[in-house]
Design a protein around this motif. Structure first.
Motif, PDB file in Angstrom:
ATOM      1  N   ILE A 258      14.018 -87.485  22.391  1.00 60.24           N
ATOM      2  CA  ILE A 258      13.544 -87.235  21.036  1.00 60.24           C
ATOM      3  C   ILE A 258      13.476 -88.560  20.288  1.00 60.24           C
ATOM      4  O   ILE A 258      14.489 -89.251  20.141  1.00 60.24           O
ATOM      5  N   ARG A 259      12.286 -88.932  19.831  1.00 62.65           N
ATOM      6  CA  ARG A 259      12.151 -90.134  19.012  1.00 62.65           C
ATOM      7  C   ARG A 259      12.304 -89.730  17.550  1.00 62.65           C
ATOM      8  O   ARG A 259      11.622 -88.821  17.072  1.00 62.65           O
ATOM      9  N   VAL A 260      13.194 -90.413  16.850  1.00 60.03           N
ATOM     10  CA  VAL A 260      13.537 -89.977  15.496  1.00 60.03           C
ATOM     11  C   VAL A 260      13.754 -91.172  14.587  1.00 60.03           C
ATOM     12  O   VAL A 260      14.271 -92.213  15.009  1.00 60.03           O
ATOM     13  N   ASN A 261      13.365 -91.029  13.355  1.00 57.27           N
ATOM     14  CA  ASN A 261      13.602 -92.035  12.325  1.00 57.27           C
ATOM     15  C   ASN A 261      15.100 -92.304  12.207  1.00 57.27           C
ATOM     16  O   ASN A 261      15.907 -91.370  12.188  1.00 57.27           O
ATOM     17  N   ASP A 262      15.489 -93.584  12.132  1.00 60.75           N
ATOM     18  CA  ASP A 262      16.919 -93.924  12.179  1.00 60.75           C
ATOM     19  C   ASP A 262      17.704 -93.339  11.014  1.00 60.75           C
ATOM     20  O   ASP A 262      18.900 -93.093  11.130  1.00 60.75           O
ATOM     21  N   GLY A 263      17.035 -93.105   9.890  1.00 61.76           N
ATOM     22  CA  GLY A 263      17.725 -92.516   8.748  1.00 61.76           C
ATOM     23  C   GLY A 263      18.076 -91.056   8.940  1.00 61.76           C
ATOM     24  O   GLY A 263      18.916 -90.509   8.214  1.00 61.76           O
ATOM     25  N   LEU A 264      17.463 -90.412   9.939  1.00 63.11           N
ATOM     26  CA  LEU A 264      17.722 -88.997  10.179  1.00 63.11           C
ATOM     27  C   LEU A 264      18.685 -88.760  11.339  1.00 63.11           C
ATOM     28  O   LEU A 264      19.234 -87.669  11.468  1.00 63.11           O
ATOM     29  N   VAL A 265      18.886 -89.769  12.186  1.00 64.50           N
ATOM     30  CA  VAL A 265      19.757 -89.578  13.359  1.00 64.50           C
ATOM     31  C   VAL A 265      21.162 -89.120  12.961  1.00 64.50           C
ATOM     32  O   VAL A 265      21.671 -88.133  13.516  1.00 64.50           O
ATOM     33  N   PRO A 266      21.852 -89.785  11.997  1.00 67.21           N
ATOM     34  CA  PRO A 266      23.217 -89.342  11.677  1.00 67.21           C
ATOM     35  C   PRO A 266      23.267 -87.929  11.119  1.00 67.21           C
ATOM     36  O   PRO A 266      24.303 -87.265  11.210  1.00 67.21           O
ATOM     37  N   VAL A 267      22.167 -87.471  10.546  1.00 65.88           N
ATOM     38  CA  VAL A 267      22.139 -86.155   9.909  1.00 65.88           C
ATOM     39  C   VAL A 267      21.777 -85.054  10.902  1.00 65.88           C
ATOM     40  O   VAL A 267      22.451 -84.023  10.995  1.00 65.88           O
ATOM     41  N   LEU A 268      20.695 -85.277  11.645  1.00 68.31           N
ATOM     42  CA  LEU A 268      20.184 -84.228  12.524  1.00 68.31           C
ATOM     43  C   LEU A 268      20.900 -84.171  13.867  1.00 68.31           C
ATOM     44  O   LEU A 268      21.125 -83.082  14.404  1.00 68.31           O
ATOM     45  N   ALA A 269      21.234 -85.336  14.434  1.00 68.64           N
ATOM     46  CA  ALA A 269      21.787 -85.363  15.795  1.00 68.64           C
ATOM     47  C   ALA A 269      23.049 -84.513  15.947  1.00 68.64           C
ATOM     48  O   ALA A 269      23.121 -83.690  16.867  1.00 68.64           O
ATOM     49  N   PRO A 270      24.075 -84.655  15.093  1.00 69.62           N
ATOM     50  CA  PRO A 270      25.291 -83.859  15.319  1.00 69.62           C
ATOM     51  C   PRO A 270      25.057 -82.361  15.226  1.00 69.62           C
ATOM     52  O   PRO A 270      25.649 -81.587  15.982  1.00 69.62           O
ATOM     53  N   ARG A 271      24.176 -81.945  14.315  1.00 68.34           N
ATOM     54  CA  ARG A 271      23.899 -80.514  14.158  1.00 68.34           C
ATOM     55  C   ARG A 271      23.128 -79.966  15.363  1.00 68.34           C
ATOM     56  O   ARG A 271      23.410 -78.870  15.842  1.00 68.34           O
ATOM     57  N   LEU A 272      22.165 -80.751  15.851  1.00 69.06           N
ATOM     58  CA  LEU A 272      21.399 -80.309  17.007  1.00 69.06           C
ATOM     59  C   LEU A 272      22.262 -80.322  18.268  1.00 69.06           C
ATOM     60  O   LEU A 272      22.202 -79.388  19.086  1.00 69.06           O
ATOM     61  N   ILE A 273      23.077 -81.365  18.431  1.00 71.63           N
ATOM     62  CA  ILE A 273      23.963 -81.446  19.599  1.00 71.63           C
ATOM     63  C   ILE A 273      24.899 -80.242  19.651  1.00 71.63           C
ATOM     64  O   ILE A 273      25.127 -79.654  20.712  1.00 71.63           O
ATOM     65  N   GLN A 274      25.435 -79.861  18.514  1.00 77.74           N
ATOM     66  CA  GLN A 274      26.357 -78.722  18.471  1.00 77.74           C
ATOM     67  C   GLN A 274      25.666 -77.437  18.920  1.00 77.74           C
ATOM     68  O   GLN A 274      26.220 -76.656  19.705  1.00 77.74           O
ATOM     69  N   ARG A 275      24.441 -77.227  18.465  1.00 74.83           N
ATOM     70  CA  ARG A 275      23.707 -76.015  18.843  1.00 74.83           C
ATOM     71  C   ARG A 275      23.350 -76.034  20.331  1.00 74.83           C
ATOM     72  O   ARG A 275      23.525 -75.022  21.036  1.00 74.83           O
TER      73      ARG A 275
ATOM     74  N   PRO B  66       8.229 -72.969  27.612  1.00 80.08           N
ATOM     75  CA  PRO B  66       9.430 -72.280  27.097  1.00 80.08           C
ATOM     76  C   PRO B  66      10.568 -73.229  26.731  1.00 80.08           C
ATOM     77  O   PRO B  66      11.228 -73.039  25.712  1.00 80.08           O
ATOM     78  N   ALA B  67      10.816 -74.246  27.569  1.00 74.79           N
ATOM     79  CA  ALA B  67      11.925 -75.163  27.279  1.00 74.79           C
ATOM     80  C   ALA B  67      11.655 -75.980  26.027  1.00 74.79           C
ATOM     81  O   ALA B  67      12.539 -76.187  25.199  1.00 74.79           O
ATOM     82  N   SER B  68      10.415 -76.452  25.885  1.00 74.39           N
ATOM     83  CA  SER B  68      10.066 -77.219  24.691  1.00 74.39           C
ATOM     84  C   SER B  68      10.138 -76.335  23.444  1.00 74.39           C
ATOM     85  O   SER B  68      10.636 -76.768  22.395  1.00 74.39           O
ATOM     86  N   ARG B  69       9.659 -75.125  23.558  1.00 76.19           N
ATOM     87  CA  ARG B  69       9.719 -74.206  22.410  1.00 76.19           C
ATOM     88  C   ARG B  69      11.165 -73.906  22.042  1.00 76.19           C
ATOM     89  O   ARG B  69      11.518 -73.835  20.855  1.00 76.19           O
ATOM     90  N   TRP B  70      12.019 -73.740  23.057  1.00 76.63           N
ATOM     91  CA  TRP B  70      13.447 -73.507  22.811  1.00 76.63           C
ATOM     92  C   TRP B  70      14.056 -74.665  22.051  1.00 76.63           C
ATOM     93  O   TRP B  70      14.809 -74.472  21.080  1.00 76.63           O
ATOM     94  N   LEU B  71      13.746 -75.898  22.456  1.00 77.64           N
ATOM     95  CA  LEU B  71      14.275 -77.078  21.784  1.00 77.64           C
ATOM     96  C   LEU B  71      13.752 -77.170  20.353  1.00 77.64           C
ATOM     97  O   LEU B  71      14.514 -77.450  19.422  1.00 77.64           O
ATOM     98  N   ARG B  72      12.458 -76.924  20.170  1.00 77.65           N
ATOM     99  CA  ARG B  72      11.875 -76.993  18.821  1.00 77.65           C
ATOM    100  C   ARG B  72      12.507 -75.956  17.890  1.00 77.65           C
ATOM    101  O   ARG B  72      12.795 -76.251  16.720  1.00 77.65           O
ATOM    102  N   ASP B  73      12.721 -74.773  18.408  1.00 75.37           N
ATOM    103  CA  ASP B  73      13.325 -73.724  17.577  1.00 75.37           C
ATOM    104  C   ASP B  73      14.747 -74.094  17.177  1.00 75.37           C
ATOM    105  O   ASP B  73      15.158 -73.866  16.034  1.00 75.37           O
ATOM    106  N   HIS B  74      15.500 -74.688  18.112  1.00 82.51           N
ATOM    107  CA  HIS B  74      16.863 -75.105  17.772  1.00 82.51           C
ATOM    108  C   HIS B  74      16.846 -76.223  16.733  1.00 82.51           C
ATOM    109  O   HIS B  74      17.685 -76.252  15.823  1.00 82.51           O
ATOM    110  N   LEU B  75      15.910 -77.152  16.877  1.00 84.83           N
ATOM    111  CA  LEU B  75      15.849 -78.254  15.923  1.00 84.83           C
ATOM    112  C   LEU B  75      15.496 -77.737  14.530  1.00 84.83           C
ATOM    113  O   LEU B  75      16.113 -78.128  13.531  1.00 84.83           O
ATOM    114  N   THR B  76      14.513 -76.842  14.470  1.00 86.07           N
ATOM    115  CA  THR B  76      14.133 -76.273  13.176  1.00 86.07           C
ATOM    116  C   THR B  76      15.293 -75.516  12.549  1.00 86.07           C
ATOM    117  O   THR B  76      15.553 -75.627  11.346  1.00 86.07           O
TER     118      THR B  76
END
Length: 318
Positions: free
Chosen positions: A100-117, A285-295
């Protein structure tokens, strides 16, 4: 010679790129060190390149190896899909990595929540967060990236995007500083106190400077750093101002980091963040699963953001 390369040898190359160490690669591949060293020798012969070279006490990849790493990873991931439903529909049985390529300002915010899910549902799935050094879509096209999270922009026809949320920038300051104890931030404060600017391109000017120009004022940038996380850490040390997204500022405060944030008393552009992927993965299906979790991981954050119409009137949280 290229015909000497097989998937097993490419797997060795991939792990060597991840570890930059023959012994560490051997441990991960469950091979002996001599066997891994021999595999590196075969790679060097087949690719006509040294792959890893000595630098001090360690090894570093050659330019050719660095340029080839994403292609090899994409080949391995593509090869893994050549079997019909190899892991089955249950994510708990999957053993794969999503990039996942992500803006550095969002990594500390989104990564822990997505990793947990993801960890709760698919413990053998690994998330690899890639620095947004470039917004070029080639890595989405060649499969070395699964998703991209960043600011909105022109979308090529072979990519698909989905809005995630809208945000705005606020002024982050140390909680113990004079600005941290102040009830609000003024234009005079913006001009009087030093600023730490976050820019991966090394830029000292941005939308705040344009807003100050419109009222005949200017600020003093004392340092430019490559990421918002670094800028936030520097702002902890003294009376300095760092502009970060509202969602990142709130995340830091909620996690107990000794910072405060103020609304900026000037009109700054709204930031629109979106999720992007290649069209060929639209029904995967796997990509959709990941997108749904991220959203889903974003929704609690979005719910706490102040409406844009209230921007500029909200007091900094205490």
């Amino acid at each position: 010679m290229a015909d000497q390369l097989d998937l097993n040898l490419l797997r060795v190359f991939d792990v060597l790129m991840d570890t930059a160490s023959v012994s560490a690669a051997a441990a991960r591949l469950h091979l002996s060190v001599p066997a891994t060293s021999r595999a590196l020798g075969r790679l060097r012969e087949a690719m006509n390149d040294q792959i890893l070279v000595r630098a001090g006490r360690g090894l570093v990849p050659t330019p050719f190896a660095l340029a080839s790493a994403a292609k090899v990873k994409a080949l391995l991931e593509a090869a893994a899909t050549l079997r019909a439903d190899p892991a089955g529909p249950d994510p708990r049985t999957w053993q794969r990595t999503f990039a996942i390529r992500v803006n550095d300002g969002l990594v500390p915010v989104l990564a822990p929540r997505l990793i947990q899910r993801i960890s709760a549902e698919a413990p053998e799935v690994r998330l690899r967060f890639v620095t947004q050094d470039s917004k070029e879509p080639d890595q989405l096209r060649d499969g070395s990236l699964d998703l991209e999270i960043g600011l909105t922009g022109p979308t090529p026809p072979d990519l698909v995007t989905r809005p995630l949320f809208s945000d705005h920038f606020v002024a982050l300051v140390a909680a113990h500083s004079a600005l941290g104890r102040a009830p609000a931030l003024t234009v005079d404060d913006l001009c009087a106190y030093p600023h730490i600017s976050a820019s991966r391109r090394g830029l000292a000017r941005g939308p705040l400077d344009e807003a100050l120009d419109r009222v005949g004022r200017s600020r003093r940038v004392v340092a430019v750093v490559p990421s918002y996380a670094v800028a936030s850490l520097i702002a902890l040390e003294e009376d300095a101002i760092c502009l970060v997204s509202r969602v990142m500022a709130q995340h830091l405060v909620e996690r107990g980091v000794p910072v405060r944030w103020h609304e900026v008393p000037l009109d700054l552009p709204t930031v629109h963040v979106e999720l992007g992927w290649h069209r060929r993965l639209d029904g995967d299906p796997a990509s959709r699963w990941l997108r749904d979790h991220l959203t889903a991981s974003v929704q609690p954050l979005v719910a706490t953001l102040d409406p844009v119409s209230r921007r500029g009137s909200a007091a900094a949280p205490r």
